[in-house]
Design a protein around this motif. Sequence first.
Motif, PDB file in Angstrom:
ATOM      1  N   PRO A 150      -8.686  -8.338  -2.644  1.00 23.14           N
ATOM      2  CA  PRO A 150      -8.077  -9.533  -3.262  1.00 23.14           C
ATOM      3  C   PRO A 150      -8.203 -10.724  -2.304  1.00 23.14           C
ATOM      4  O   PRO A 150      -7.292 -11.001  -1.540  1.00 23.14           O
ATOM      5  CB  PRO A 150      -6.614  -9.099  -3.411  1.00 23.14           C
TER       6      PRO A 150
ATOM      7  N   ALA B   8       0.147  -7.096  -1.770  1.00 20.43           N
ATOM      8  CA  ALA B   8       1.192  -8.123  -1.838  1.00 20.43           C
ATOM      9  C   ALA B   8       0.975  -9.042  -3.045  1.00 20.43           C
ATOM     10  O   ALA B   8       1.923  -9.409  -3.742  1.00 20.43           O
ATOM     11  CB  ALA B   8       1.162  -8.939  -0.556  1.00 20.43           C
TER      12      ALA B   8
ATOM     13  N   HIS C 264      -1.257  -7.168   8.845  1.00 18.23           N
ATOM     14  CA  HIS C 264      -1.148  -8.343   7.971  1.00 18.23           C
ATOM     15  C   HIS C 264       0.080  -9.178   8.307  1.00 18.23           C
ATOM     16  O   HIS C 264       0.132 -10.356   7.983  1.00 18.23           O
ATOM     17  CB  HIS C 264      -1.144  -7.920   6.495  1.00 18.23           C
TER      18      HIS C 264
ATOM     19  N   ASP D 235       3.262  -2.656   7.865  1.00 23.26           N
ATOM     20  CA  ASP D 235       1.879  -3.044   8.151  1.00 23.26           C
ATOM     21  C   ASP D 235       1.922  -4.178   9.177  1.00 23.26           C
ATOM     22  O   ASP D 235       2.122  -5.346   8.822  1.00 23.26           O
ATOM     23  CB  ASP D 235       1.213  -3.509   6.845  1.00 23.26           C
TER      24      ASP D 235
ATOM     25  N   CYS E 277     -10.111  -3.081   7.220  1.00 22.16           N
ATOM     26  CA  CYS E 277      -9.625  -3.858   6.083  1.00 22.16           C
ATOM     27  C   CYS E 277     -10.487  -3.512   4.871  1.00 22.16           C
ATOM     28  O   CYS E 277      -9.978  -3.086   3.842  1.00 22.16           O
ATOM     29  CB  CYS E 277      -9.694  -5.354   6.402  1.00 22.16           C
TER      30      CYS E 277
ATOM     31  N   ARG F  24      -7.292   4.345   5.588  1.00 20.07           N
ATOM     32  CA  ARG F  24      -7.264   3.199   4.685  1.00 20.07           C
ATOM     33  C   ARG F  24      -8.641   2.523   4.698  1.00 20.07           C
ATOM     34  O   ARG F  24      -9.433   2.689   5.621  1.00 20.07           O
ATOM     35  CB  ARG F  24      -6.178   2.190   5.039  1.00 20.07           C
TER      36      ARG F  24
HETATM   37  C1  PEP Z   1      -4.856  -5.104   2.766  1.00 14.05           C
HETATM   38  O1  PEP Z   1      -4.123  -4.129   2.993  1.00 14.05           O
HETATM   39  O2  PEP Z   1      -6.033  -5.179   3.147  1.00 14.05           O
HETATM   40  C2  PEP Z   1      -4.250  -6.291   2.101  1.00 14.05           C
HETATM   41  C3  PEP Z   1      -5.003  -7.140   1.408  1.00 14.05           C
HETATM   42  O3  PEP Z   1      -2.934  -6.388   2.317  1.00 14.05           O
HETATM   43  P1  PEP Z   1      -1.805  -7.365   1.672  1.00 14.05           P
HETATM   44  O4  PEP Z   1      -1.776  -7.054   0.231  1.00 14.05           O
HETATM   45  O5  PEP Z   1      -0.563  -6.929   2.412  1.00 14.05           O
HETATM   46  O6  PEP Z   1      -2.190  -8.780   1.984  1.00 14.05           O
END
Ligand code: PEP
Length: 337
Positions: free
Chosen positions: A132, A185, A272, A269, A102, A126
């Motif tokens: 965020p 997202a 998540h 994904d 992550c 990744r």
């Molecule tokens: C992430 O890919 O670590 C992430 C924060 O994903 P999302 O924007 O889908 O919550």
Amino acid sequence: MIIMLKPNSTDDKVIHLSEVISNMGVEVMRSDGTEHTVLHLIGDTLRIDKSIIEADEIVHKIIRVQEPYKRANRLFKQEDTIIKVGEHTIGGDEFMVIAGPCSVEGEEEIVAIAKMVKAAGANYLRGGAFKPRTSPYSFQGLEDEGIKFLQTAKQETGLPIVTEILSHDKIQLFVDNVDIIQVGARNMQNFQLLKELGKVDKPILLKRGMVATIEEWLMSAEYIMSEGNPNVILCERGIRTFENFTRNTLDISAIPVVKRLSHLPVVVDPSHAGGKWWLVEPLAECAVVAGAHGIVVEVHANPESAWSDGGQSLKPKKFEKMMKEIKILAKMKGKRI
Ligand code: PEP
Ligand code: MN
């Protein structure tokens, strides 16, 4: 666009409305039925503001026939968009696997995990450098240093980098160092950021907002594409529903729907979406079978001590096992992996 007028609309009012609409640059065809008069609008209705027409007192109902997105629409480009990044392609008959933690937590950690996911068959790395987080007190990412560590991992493994951008002031840093720029997202409708990313020559991985409809998601892709960047990869990562056992609900039907409506690649994904490590494999398998062009998976050497999303991260052994299953399914679907 079709405009149904109220019964008994007087002729002079219908003529006046038709003129107002013609002045918007479209052709208006009128047909008078027994109950209603209907106006058919022909031409590019994308720029027409429905609410201006709705404001006219003789309007009963407006029906949009055309989707509000054009560049992302399969009607305007029938063939699939295939994006080449490094040695691999996304959107064609190759199945892409993006894997990694992550968050980027340190140079050694990211290099080690990059080597591991590559050995198991991942083709992209990744790792979040800018995070965020729901709470301002949670770890916010290593930021610029995290990007540097991702670069080291790329040099050591050759894996192209996918990482999330949070703000437009970092665009140059990302353009110089990142292979696929992720919009998370939470930023799916940060239109200013999307417009700026439309001006760069890098593929954008556009995650679906947690409460976004498929049309809103495609409109966000349209924002990027309308500024000149055609390389958008859509990522379904689960949406909020009343179900709270899982972190989100994976909208598996979004895959065939998006493939029907758009020519853009679409990936899933499962990390998540489910929010639990033991859901990642079954959800990833569903994604392959539903026709996704790839998956984005969180993998961590030591999920118990991960700085974010440990509970949904796969341990290396579990990732390897999942990859074996994914390879079988992807091949059955005629994909190269
Ligand atoms: C992430 O890919 O670590 C992430 C924060 O994903 P999302 O924007 O889908 O919550
Ligand atoms: Mn995460």
